[in-house]
Design a protein around this motif. Structure first.
Motif: not given
Length: 177
Positions: A47-69
């Motif tokens: 569960t906590f691994s998945i939580n970290a992935q969700f947080i990472a996904e959010r941070l990555r979207r901010i850094l990349n100004d959105g989703d990447t293909s």
């Protein structure tokens, strides 16, 4: 102040790396708890691994100004694997030889070879996507359904698997001829 030159931008990068590392470590910890048949502990790590992935996904979207293909992700992954092969593991191997740790030098070279294979695989997939050849080849080929295992011959993978009725995205070029 330009966002990409700010300390906040750097902090986002550090936070992303932390969440990715945490997720990976917790996944390894989950595997160990699974081996020890500690199901509650395994579930917490999972569960906590998945939580970290969700947080990472959010941070990555901010850094990349959105989703990447997926194509952008393949190119990034290929570059990361090539960098790791050339600039990390080959160098670690060289240093291990200098220090007399030949067994560890072999380990680092082996990892570098794995990274090279990953790079080639990611780059091939990216090239196939760019050239519209992920599901169609210039010559008749074999295609395998990753759902049911059905193997068909043709220039292109079928739109729908005739056995399990899963979409074309479940087909892969069958490399074992």
């Amino acid at each position: 102040m330009e966002f990409q030159k700010s300390q906040t931008y750097l902090n986002l990068q550090v936070a992303l790396e932390n969440e990715l590392t945490t997720s990976g470590l917790y996944d390894l910890y989950r595997k160990r708890a699974d081996q020890e048949v500690l199901l509650e502990v395994r579930n917490v790590f999972d569960t906590f691994s998945i939580n970290a992935q969700f947080i990472a996904e959010r941070l990555r979207r901010i850094l990349n100004d959105g989703d990447t293909s997926t194509l952008q992700n393949l190119i990034d992954a290929a570059n990361r694997e090539l960098y790791a092969e050339n600039n990390i593991y080959r160098e670690f191997s060289r240093i291990a030889v200098e220090e007399g740790f030949n067994d560890l030098a072999s380990l680092f070279n082996g990892i570098a070879n794995i990274k090279l294979n990953h790079n080639i695989t990611f780059q091939t997939l990216a090239d196939d996507m760019e050239n519209n050849q992920l599901f169609c080849k210039e010559r008749e080929s074999l295609w395998i359904c990753l759902g049911c295992g059905n193997i068909l011959s043709g220039d292109c993978a079928p739109e729908i698997c005739p056995i399990c009725e899963y979409p074309q995205g479940y087909y892969q070029f069958y490399r074992y001829l």
